[in-house]
Design a protein around this motif. Structure first.
Motif, PDB file in Angstrom:
ATOM      1  N   ASP A  87      -6.779  16.410  27.174  1.00 14.52           N
ATOM      2  CA  ASP A  87      -7.478  16.024  28.410  1.00 14.52           C
ATOM      3  C   ASP A  87      -7.091  14.615  28.854  1.00 14.52           C
ATOM      4  O   ASP A  87      -7.787  14.003  29.667  1.00 14.52           O
ATOM      5  CB  ASP A  87      -8.992  16.091  28.185  1.00 14.52           C
ATOM      6  N   ILE A 141     -13.528  15.595  23.206  1.00 13.00           N
ATOM      7  CA  ILE A 141     -12.536  15.258  24.232  1.00 13.00           C
ATOM      8  C   ILE A 141     -11.341  14.690  23.480  1.00 13.00           C
ATOM      9  O   ILE A 141     -11.510  14.109  22.402  1.00 13.00           O
ATOM     10  CB  ILE A 141     -13.090  14.268  25.285  1.00 13.00           C
ATOM     11  N   SER A 195     -16.871  10.889  27.745  1.00 18.13           N
ATOM     12  CA  SER A 195     -17.504  12.175  28.078  1.00 18.13           C
ATOM     13  C   SER A 195     -16.776  13.299  27.359  1.00 18.13           C
ATOM     14  O   SER A 195     -15.556  13.247  27.191  1.00 18.13           O
ATOM     15  CB  SER A 195     -17.461  12.407  29.586  1.00 18.13           C
ATOM     16  N   GLN A 196     -17.541  14.324  26.959  1.00 22.23           N
ATOM     17  CA  GLN A 196     -16.978  15.403  26.147  1.00 22.23           C
ATOM     18  C   GLN A 196     -17.365  16.773  26.690  1.00 22.23           C
ATOM     19  O   GLN A 196     -18.260  16.886  27.531  1.00 22.23           O
ATOM     20  CB  GLN A 196     -17.474  15.254  24.701  1.00 22.23           C
ATOM     21  N   LYS A 197     -16.715  17.793  26.160  1.00 19.29           N
ATOM     22  CA  LYS A 197     -16.994  19.187  26.486  1.00 19.29           C
ATOM     23  C   LYS A 197     -17.632  19.841  25.259  1.00 19.29           C
ATOM     24  O   LYS A 197     -17.383  19.422  24.134  1.00 19.29           O
ATOM     25  CB  LYS A 197     -15.705  19.923  26.843  1.00 19.29           C
ATOM     26  N   SER A 236     -19.108  18.760  20.349  1.00 19.34           N
ATOM     27  CA  SER A 236     -18.587  18.273  21.626  1.00 19.34           C
ATOM     28  C   SER A 236     -17.300  17.509  21.317  1.00 19.34           C
ATOM     29  O   SER A 236     -17.157  16.915  20.254  1.00 19.34           O
ATOM     30  CB  SER A 236     -19.612  17.405  22.349  1.00 19.34           C
TER      31      SER A 236
END
Length: 152
Positions: free
Chosen positions: A16, A12, A95-97, A10
């Motif tokens: 972004d 970020i 928060s992450q992707k 994951s």
């Protein structure tokens, strides 16, 4: 063979408009009997550890998962806890992707090994991926959300 990195992570970062935070599982193909777990906080690596993958990461599917809570981060391989971090300075806060990657480099040979052409196409196979928010029901029977509770 040597020289590749098959990763589930994951992330970020700056693209972004966020600080670089990351949580990793990286199979360095020079030794697929292990997976490296790691996190990055503000772009700096923290908590790197090589852990065993019973039977190897290249022989069969394995379940890799992490539980990220405000006060701790736990990595699991096939349902077994393999690493835990509780130091607040070493925990991601953004928060992450979710990402997967298979890549190589001529510059990171000390870490990944020198690339050895296997003479055939190289692939990474993923059987499933899921995100389960803390406290939500599991999405498939093998999910960590089914096998552990947040209080463990």
């Amino acid at each position: 063979g040597s020289g590749l990195n098959a990763a589930f992570f994951s992330y970020i970062g700056p693209q972004d408009k966020q600080p670089w935070d990351e949580i990793d599982f990286e199979v360095l193909t020079k030794d697929p009997s292990k997976v490296q777990v790691n996190s990055y906080i503000q772009g700096k690596p923290k908590n790197a550890k090589l852990v065993d993958v019973a039977g190897g990461a290249d022989k069969d599917f394995n379940d890799y998962g992490f539980v990220w809570e405000k006060d701790r981060l736990r990595w699991y391989v096939n349902g077994k806890l393999v690493h835990e971090v509780t130091n607040p300075d070493e925990l991601p806060t953004h928060s992450q992707k979710i990402f997967f990657s298979l890549w190589g480099s001529d510059k990171l040979t000390n870490w990944m090994g020198a690339f050895v052409d296997p003479g055939s196409k190289v692939t990474m196979q993923v059987k499933r991926v899921a995100f389960t928010a803390l406290g939500q029901p599991c999405q498939f029977p093998e999910s960590l959300a089914c096998s552990i509770s947040n209080s463990n």
